[in-house]
Design a protein around this motif. Structure first.
Motif, mmCIF file in Angstrom:
data_model
loop_
_atom_site.group_PDB
_atom_site.id
_atom_site.type_symbol
_atom_site.label_atom_id
_atom_site.label_comp_id
_atom_site.label_asym_id
_atom_site.label_seq_id
_atom_site.Cartn_x
_atom_site.Cartn_y
_atom_site.Cartn_z
ATOM 1 N N LEU A 176 -2.794 12.140 7.292
ATOM 2 C CA LEU A 176 -2.175 13.466 7.276
ATOM 3 C C LEU A 176 -2.295 14.149 5.924
ATOM 4 C CD1 LEU A 176 1.164 12.802 9.218
ATOM 5 C CD2 LEU A 176 -0.903 13.903 10.079
ATOM 6 N N GLY A 177 -2.708 13.388 4.909
ATOM 7 C CA GLY A 177 -2.867 13.988 3.593
ATOM 8 C C GLY A 177 -2.005 13.396 2.509
ATOM 9 N N ALA A 178 -1.213 12.358 2.825
ATOM 10 C CA ALA A 178 -0.433 11.704 1.776
ATOM 11 C C ALA A 178 -1.372 11.004 0.799
ATOM 12 C CB ALA A 178 0.536 10.688 2.381
ATOM 13 N N ASP A 179 -1.020 11.030 -0.486
ATOM 14 C CA ASP A 179 -1.819 10.348 -1.500
ATOM 15 C C ASP A 179 -1.569 8.850 -1.510
ATOM 16 O OD1 ASP A 179 -3.088 12.668 -2.989
ATOM 17 O OD2 ASP A 179 -0.974 13.223 -3.086
ATOM 18 N N ALA A 180 -0.374 8.451 -1.093
ATOM 19 C CA ALA A 180 -0.021 7.030 -1.056
ATOM 20 C C ALA A 180 0.981 6.816 0.063
ATOM 21 C CB ALA A 180 0.573 6.581 -2.390
ATOM 22 N N ALA A 181 0.967 5.622 0.635
ATOM 23 C CA ALA A 181 1.918 5.254 1.689
ATOM 24 C C ALA A 181 2.505 3.899 1.340
ATOM 25 C CB ALA A 181 1.222 5.199 3.045
ATOM 26 N N ILE A 182 3.827 3.809 1.365
ATOM 27 C CA ILE A 182 4.516 2.578 0.995
ATOM 28 C C ILE A 182 5.480 2.179 2.104
ATOM 29 C CG2 ILE A 182 4.327 3.079 -1.467
ATOM 30 C CD1 ILE A 182 7.238 4.008 -1.419
ATOM 31 N N GLU A 183 5.928 0.934 2.045
ATOM 32 C CA GLU A 183 6.851 0.433 3.076
ATOM 33 C C GLU A 183 8.194 1.136 2.988
ATOM 34 O OE1 GLU A 183 8.737 -3.845 4.554
ATOM 35 O OE2 GLU A 183 7.091 -3.782 3.107
ATOM 36 N N GLY A 184 8.691 1.342 1.777
ATOM 37 C CA GLY A 184 9.894 2.143 1.599
ATOM 38 C C GLY A 184 11.192 1.468 1.992
ATOM 39 N N THR A 185 11.258 0.138 1.988
ATOM 40 C CA THR A 185 12.521 -0.535 2.247
ATOM 41 C C THR A 185 13.414 -0.427 1.014
ATOM 42 O OG1 THR A 185 11.512 -2.601 1.529
ATOM 43 C CG2 THR A 185 11.545 -2.159 3.894
ATOM 44 N N ALA A 186 14.712 -0.584 1.224
ATOM 45 C CA ALA A 186 15.654 -0.447 0.105
ATOM 46 C C ALA A 186 15.372 -1.473 -0.991
ATOM 47 C CB ALA A 186 17.095 -0.580 0.619
ATOM 48 N N GLU A 187 15.041 -2.700 -0.599
ATOM 49 C CA GLU A 187 14.743 -3.735 -1.586
ATOM 50 C C GLU A 187 13.389 -3.448 -2.247
ATOM 51 O OE1 GLU A 187 14.262 -8.621 -1.887
ATOM 52 O OE2 GLU A 187 14.907 -7.666 -0.014
ATOM 53 N N GLY A 188 13.399 -3.302 -3.541
ATOM 54 C CA GLY A 188 12.165 -3.021 -4.263
ATOM 55 C C GLY A 188 11.683 -1.594 -4.159
ATOM 56 N N TYR A 189 12.552 -0.696 -3.686
ATOM 57 C CA TYR A 189 12.138 0.689 -3.441
ATOM 58 C C TYR A 189 11.649 1.373 -4.720
ATOM 59 C CZ TYR A 189 12.478 5.667 -2.275
ATOM 60 O OH TYR A 189 12.202 7.002 -2.099
ATOM 61 N N ARG A 190 12.439 1.294 -5.786
ATOM 62 C CA ARG A 190 12.076 2.007 -7.012
ATOM 63 C C ARG A 190 10.716 1.534 -7.538
ATOM 64 N NH1 ARG A 190 12.688 2.163 -12.661
ATOM 65 N NH2 ARG A 190 13.191 4.265 -13.415
ATOM 66 N N GLU A 191 10.477 0.234 -7.476
ATOM 67 C CA GLU A 191 9.214 -0.297 -7.962
ATOM 68 C C GLU A 191 8.043 0.224 -7.123
ATOM 69 O OE1 GLU A 191 12.497 -2.660 -9.391
ATOM 70 O OE2 GLU A 191 11.928 -2.054 -7.353
ATOM 71 N N GLN A 192 8.238 0.298 -5.808
ATOM 72 C CA GLN A 192 7.187 0.821 -4.931
ATOM 73 C C GLN A 192 6.871 2.278 -5.242
ATOM 74 O OE1 GLN A 192 7.338 -0.236 -0.589
ATOM 75 N NE2 GLN A 192 9.360 -1.024 -1.136
ATOM 76 N N VAL A 193 7.933 3.071 -5.416
ATOM 77 C CA VAL A 193 7.743 4.503 -5.654
ATOM 78 C C VAL A 193 7.065 4.745 -6.997
ATOM 79 C CG1 VAL A 193 8.956 6.689 -6.082
ATOM 80 C CG2 VAL A 193 9.608 5.256 -4.134
ATOM 81 N N LEU A 194 7.534 4.067 -8.041
ATOM 82 C CA LEU A 194 6.932 4.272 -9.359
ATOM 83 C C LEU A 194 5.466 3.844 -9.375
ATOM 84 C CD1 LEU A 194 9.857 4.836 -10.203
ATOM 85 C CD2 LEU A 194 9.436 3.505 -12.266
ATOM 86 N N GLU A 195 5.160 2.732 -8.715
ATOM 87 C CA GLU A 195 3.765 2.297 -8.659
ATOM 88 C C GLU A 195 2.904 3.334 -7.939
ATOM 89 O OE1 GLU A 195 1.016 -1.417 -6.991
ATOM 90 O OE2 GLU A 195 3.206 -1.482 -6.797
ATOM 91 N N ALA A 196 3.436 3.904 -6.838
ATOM 92 C CA ALA A 196 2.677 4.906 -6.075
ATOM 93 C C ALA A 196 2.511 6.203 -6.854
ATOM 94 C CB ALA A 196 3.367 5.181 -4.746
ATOM 95 N N ASN A 197 3.398 6.443 -7.832
ATOM 96 C CA ASN A 197 3.336 7.673 -8.630
ATOM 97 C C ASN A 197 2.834 7.394 -10.047
ATOM 98 O OD1 ASN A 197 3.712 10.526 -8.655
ATOM 99 N ND2 ASN A 197 5.586 10.283 -9.857
ATOM 100 N N HIS A 198 1.994 6.397 -10.176
ATOM 101 C CA HIS A 198 1.355 6.057 -11.454
ATOM 102 C C HIS A 198 2.387 5.761 -12.549
ATOM 103 C CE1 HIS A 198 -2.285 7.216 -9.479
ATOM 104 N NE2 HIS A 198 -2.034 8.513 -9.514
ATOM 105 N N GLY A 199 3.477 5.081 -12.175
ATOM 106 C CA GLY A 199 4.461 4.638 -13.150
ATOM 107 C C GLY A 199 5.521 5.665 -13.520
#
Length: 317
Positions: A176-199
């Motif tokens: 659909l045009g997303a640059d990144a797709a992550i699992e997005g569970t509450a556990e480890g969420y911040r780490e997933q988001v920061l990694e997907a947004n280049h830190g």
């Protein structure tokens, strides 16, 4: 399809009733397709019994807040109504109707009503996305989420990150045009988001899950970041958020619900016209989900609750 008592999907029953009668500034629509929403599930569960936006009138009631079809004068339309859409005919206020371009299917048009207008206003009216900003869309494979992913790109977002629960759905949101797709569970969420947004922390998060996920998502916002909550599909309570927690990061937590806005301004208007135009020109692709016979509304609700679907579900009379 109507319900005589509050409960789960099983309370919906197929019945025959008299044709509805239009009042002043209203129109009877011969229904081609009716949209299915989480709001319908909340209504029949009795979760909308109180407050200014409660479903009106005694039981039994016919749920359904969006229909596509034809009017008696031959117009092909899509329209929003507070209830009564799960039927072969429905009454819709003229101000809540929009004429459908021939290039837009009934299912696509229904996806643009509650879900499309919600995605539009989340980004434009509440989060006020600016060119180059990063946007996280929770449940990106859902009806609203999938449109939000596309509209974020259309409105100039610099990086779009979507969450989805399976590999298949993550591949779908990337398409659909997303640059990144992550699992997005509450556990480890911040780490997933920061990694997907280049830190880097993100600018905007759109959340319809609630519960623990909303709480941890706040910690992923950057300076002047905005989190907009517009649902709680997890059916779990979120932790209380203190003003001080928001002040430290100069972040904002906002809420959105489409119904009060439509009650005030009507569903027709510039926003819906823009969405229909983008769709007709191929710039926006509403997500067609499952089609069910009207009598299968119970199964449609169960599939939606069970997260077995993606895109817009419709009922066909």
């Amino acid at each position: 399809m109507q319900y005589e008592r509050f409960g789960g999907p099983e309370v919906l029953q197929e019945v025959e009733v008299a044709d509805p009668v239009a009042g002043p500034a209203e129109t009877v629509v011969e229904v081609e397709a009716a949209g299915v929403n989480f709001g319908d599930i909340k209504e029949i569960a009795g979760e909308l019994r109180e407050g200014p936006h409660a479903a009106k009138g005694p039981l039994p009631r016919i749920p359904g807040m969006e229909v596509a079809g034809r009017t008696g004068d031959g117009r092909r339309v899509v329209g929003y109504l507070r209830q009564g859409g799960y039927a072969a005919k429905a009454v819709v206020a003229e101000r809540d109707l929009a004429v459908l371009p021939q290039e837009v299917s009934a299912g696509a048009a229904l996806a643009l009503l509650v879900q499309g207008l919600t995605a539009y206003h989340l980004l434009r009216s509440v989060a006020r996305v600016r060119p180059g900003e990063s946007v996280v869309v929770h449940s990106g494979a859902g009806g609203t989420g999938g449109l939000a992913v596309q509209l974020a790109r259309e409105f100039g977002a610099g990086r779009v990150i979507a969450t989805a629960s399976t590999d298949e759905k993550r591949a779908f949101v990337l398409g659909l045009g997303a640059d990144a797709a992550i699992e997005g569970t509450a556990e480890g969420y911040r780490e997933q988001v920061l990694e997907a947004n280049h830190g880097r922390p993100v600018d905007i998060i759109l959340d319809a899950v609630g519960g623990p996920l909303l709480d941890v998502a706040l910690d992923s916002l950057g300076l002047l970041g905005r989190l907009v909550t517009y649902g709680a599909s997890s059916r779990q309570a979120a932790a209380a958020v203190s003003p001080g927690r928001l002040a430290v990061a100069s972040s904002a937590l906002a809420g959105f619900w489409l119904t009060p806005l439509i009650t005030r301004d009507g569903a027709g208007g510039r926003a819906l016209e823009e969405l229909l135009g983008l769709t007709a020109r191929g710039r926006l692709r509403p997500l067609a989900g499952g089609e069910y016979d009207m009598a299968q509304a119970t199964r449609a609700h169960a599939d939606l609750l069970g997260r077995r679907t993606k895109g817009k579900l419709v009922l066909l009379p």
